[in-house]
Design a protein around this motif. Structure first.
Motif, PDB file in Angstrom:
ATOM      1  N   ALA A 146       0.837  -1.211   0.000  1.00 28.21           N
ATOM      2  CA  ALA A 146       0.000   0.000   0.000  1.00 28.21           C
ATOM      3  C   ALA A 146       0.867   1.254   0.000  1.00 28.21           C
ATOM      4  O   ALA A 146       0.572   2.214  -0.731  1.00 28.21           O
ATOM      5  N   ARG A 147       1.919   1.249   0.812  1.00 30.60           N
ATOM      6  CA  ARG A 147       2.821   2.416   0.870  1.00 30.60           C
ATOM      7  C   ARG A 147       3.408   2.716  -0.514  1.00 30.60           C
ATOM      8  O   ARG A 147       3.418   3.866  -0.954  1.00 30.60           O
ATOM      9  N   LYS A 148       3.910   1.698  -1.168  1.00 31.36           N
ATOM     10  CA  LYS A 148       4.557   1.884  -2.469  1.00 31.36           C
ATOM     11  C   LYS A 148       3.556   2.214  -3.567  1.00 31.36           C
ATOM     12  O   LYS A 148       3.777   3.103  -4.386  1.00 31.36           O
ATOM     13  N   THR A 149       2.458   1.489  -3.602  1.00 32.61           N
ATOM     14  CA  THR A 149       1.494   1.623  -4.698  1.00 32.61           C
ATOM     15  C   THR A 149       0.698   2.918  -4.619  1.00 32.61           C
ATOM     16  O   THR A 149       0.406   3.537  -5.643  1.00 32.61           O
ATOM     17  N   PHE A 150       0.357   3.337  -3.399  1.00 32.04           N
ATOM     18  CA  PHE A 150      -0.527   4.494  -3.234  1.00 32.04           C
ATOM     19  C   PHE A 150       0.141   5.672  -2.543  1.00 32.04           C
ATOM     20  O   PHE A 150      -0.537   6.597  -2.110  1.00 32.04           O
ATOM     21  N   ASN A 151       1.477   5.631  -2.467  1.00 23.29           N
ATOM     22  CA  ASN A 151       2.257   6.733  -1.894  1.00 23.29           C
ATOM     23  C   ASN A 151       1.750   7.125  -0.501  1.00 23.29           C
ATOM     24  O   ASN A 151       1.376   8.271  -0.265  1.00 23.29           O
ATOM     25  N   ILE A 152       1.761   6.174   0.397  1.00 24.69           N
ATOM     26  CA  ILE A 152       1.235   6.354   1.744  1.00 24.69           C
ATOM     27  C   ILE A 152       2.372   6.666   2.713  1.00 24.69           C
ATOM     28  O   ILE A 152       3.422   6.015   2.687  1.00 24.69           O
ATOM     29  N   ASP A 153       2.163   7.641   3.587  1.00 25.77           N
ATOM     30  CA  ASP A 153       3.099   7.958   4.667  1.00 25.77           C
ATOM     31  C   ASP A 153       2.556   7.407   5.981  1.00 25.77           C
ATOM     32  O   ASP A 153       1.354   7.155   6.111  1.00 25.77           O
ATOM     33  N   ASP A 154       3.434   7.275   6.975  1.00 18.57           N
ATOM     34  CA  ASP A 154       3.030   6.717   8.272  1.00 18.57           C
ATOM     35  C   ASP A 154       1.884   7.495   8.918  1.00 18.57           C
ATOM     36  O   ASP A 154       1.017   6.904   9.561  1.00 18.57           O
ATOM     37  N   GLN A 155       1.856   8.802   8.768  1.00 18.70           N
ATOM     38  CA  GLN A 155       0.796   9.601   9.395  1.00 18.70           C
ATOM     39  C   GLN A 155      -0.571   9.382   8.738  1.00 18.70           C
ATOM     40  O   GLN A 155      -1.590   9.787   9.282  1.00 18.70           O
ATOM     41  N   ASP A 156      -0.597   8.708   7.591  1.00 25.48           N
ATOM     42  CA  ASP A 156      -1.851   8.406   6.890  1.00 25.48           C
ATOM     43  C   ASP A 156      -2.478   7.095   7.353  1.00 25.48           C
ATOM     44  O   ASP A 156      -3.546   6.726   6.873  1.00 25.48           O
ATOM     45  N   ILE A 157      -1.802   6.364   8.274  1.00 24.72           N
ATOM     46  CA  ILE A 157      -2.209   4.998   8.611  1.00 24.72           C
ATOM     47  C   ILE A 157      -2.812   4.918  10.008  1.00 24.72           C
ATOM     48  O   ILE A 157      -2.214   5.401  10.976  1.00 24.72           O
ATOM     49  N   PHE A 158      -3.974   4.292  10.108  1.00 30.35           N
ATOM     50  CA  PHE A 158      -4.570   3.931  11.401  1.00 30.35           C
ATOM     51  C   PHE A 158      -4.463   2.420  11.544  1.00 30.35           C
ATOM     52  O   PHE A 158      -4.901   1.685  10.662  1.00 30.35           O
ATOM     53  N   ILE A 159      -3.877   1.976  12.643  1.00 28.87           N
ATOM     54  CA  ILE A 159      -3.731   0.545  12.890  1.00 28.87           C
ATOM     55  C   ILE A 159      -4.787   0.122  13.908  1.00 28.87           C
ATOM     56  O   ILE A 159      -4.831   0.641  15.021  1.00 28.87           O
ATOM     57  N   CYS A 160      -5.628  -0.799  13.513  1.00 27.89           N
ATOM     58  CA  CYS A 160      -6.746  -1.235  14.347  1.00 27.89           C
ATOM     59  C   CYS A 160      -6.262  -2.091  15.516  1.00 27.89           C
ATOM     60  O   CYS A 160      -5.221  -2.734  15.448  1.00 27.89           O
TER      61      CYS A 160
END
Length: 125
Positions: free
Chosen positions: A16-30
C-alpha cells in the motif's frame, strides 16, 4: 474504497505504501479496543477490530453498514484469516466467519481489490 487482503506478514502495508504513496501519518492501525480514526487514509488490521466486536457481541455487519460512507474513500488492509484449521474455540470460529463475510462485503463495495502474497500485489478487481 480500495481493499488489500492477504495472509499475515505478506507485505500488505508495504504494498500500500509503495502503490498508493502512503506515509506513516496516513495509517490507522486497528486494535480490539479502539474505534477507527476516519481522518486517516489507510485502515490497517481491520480483522483485529472485528475480534473485539465479536467478543463484545457487536454485529460486524451492522458496523460496516452504518459506516459505509466513512469507508468509501479509504484503503482497507485486512488479514485473510479464513485459511488453515478451523478454530475449536467458539469465539474464534465466529470471528473467522464474521471476518470472511466482512471481506466479501468490502470487496463488493470496493472500487479496487488487491491480494498480496510474498509482497506481490495482484489486482483482482
Amino acid at each position: 474504497m480500495i481493499l488489500i487482503f492477504g495472509g499475515s506478514y505478506q507485505g500488505k502495508l508495504d504494498f500500500a505504501r509503495k502503490t498508493f504513496n502512503i506515509d506513516d501519518q496516513d495509517i490507522f492501525i486497528c486494535s480490539e479496543e479502539a474505534m477507527i480514526d476516519y481522518s486517516k487514509k489507510v485502515i490497517d488490521g481491520m480483522e483485529k477490530l472485528f475480534l473485539g466486536m465479536i467478543k463484545n457481541d457487536v454485529s460486524v455487519t451492522d458496523f460496516l453498514m452504518s459506516h459505509r460512507a466513512d469507508l468509501k474513500d479509504k484503503i482497507i488492509i485486512i488479514n485473510d484469516i479464513s485459511q488453515g484449521i478451523v478454530p475449536v474455540d467458539k469465539t474464534l470460529r465466529a470471528w473467522r466467519e464474521a471476518t470472511g463475510r466482512a471481506m466479501m462485503y468490502l470487496a463488493e463495495e470496493a472500487d479496487e481489490v488487491y491480494r498480496v502474497f510474498c509482497g506481490i500485489g495482484q489486482k483482482i478487481k
